[in-house]
Design a protein around this motif. Structure first.
Motif: not given
Length: 116
Positions: A55-70
């Protein structure tokens, strides 16, 4: 130096949610999950588990910035599911897989420790 303390990468500050949810206003059945104090390890495993869901059409992730730990995980699902359901199912499935792996490892360790 200018680098933050190492523990800041892993300890969630008091008053901050570990996971926050934001529905996408432009795409139906799409949302973003912001996961605090995680990196590529969790992002990639979660993305791959989400890809196993039909049921998942798209799944992806990103790190917004190397010094932001999320990490920010984006999920787009069919009308038969919702991003929240897909996320929860992926987390539950990963939890079961890791428990199975841990139990198998502990069983093998017990076998080998008896041999010595």
């Amino acid at each position: 130096m200018n680098a933050p303390d190492r523990y800041e990468r892993f300890v969630v500050p008091e008053g901050t949610k570990k996971v926050s949810y934001e529905r996408d206003t432009k795409i139906i059945n799409a949302a973003s999950f912001t996961i605090e104090r995680e990196d590529h390890t969790v992002g990639n495993i979660l993305r791959m588990q989400l890809h196993r869901d039909p049921n998942v059409l798209f799944a992806g992730y990103k790190l917004p910035h190397p010094l932001q730990y999320k990490i920010i995980v984006r999920i787009h699902t069919t009308s038969q599911s919702s991003p929240m359901q897909a996320y929860n199912q992926a987390i539950n499935d990963l939890d079961k897989e890791l428990d199975h792996l841990k139990n198998g490892f502990e069983t093998e360790m017990a076998k080998h420790s008896r041999e010595f």
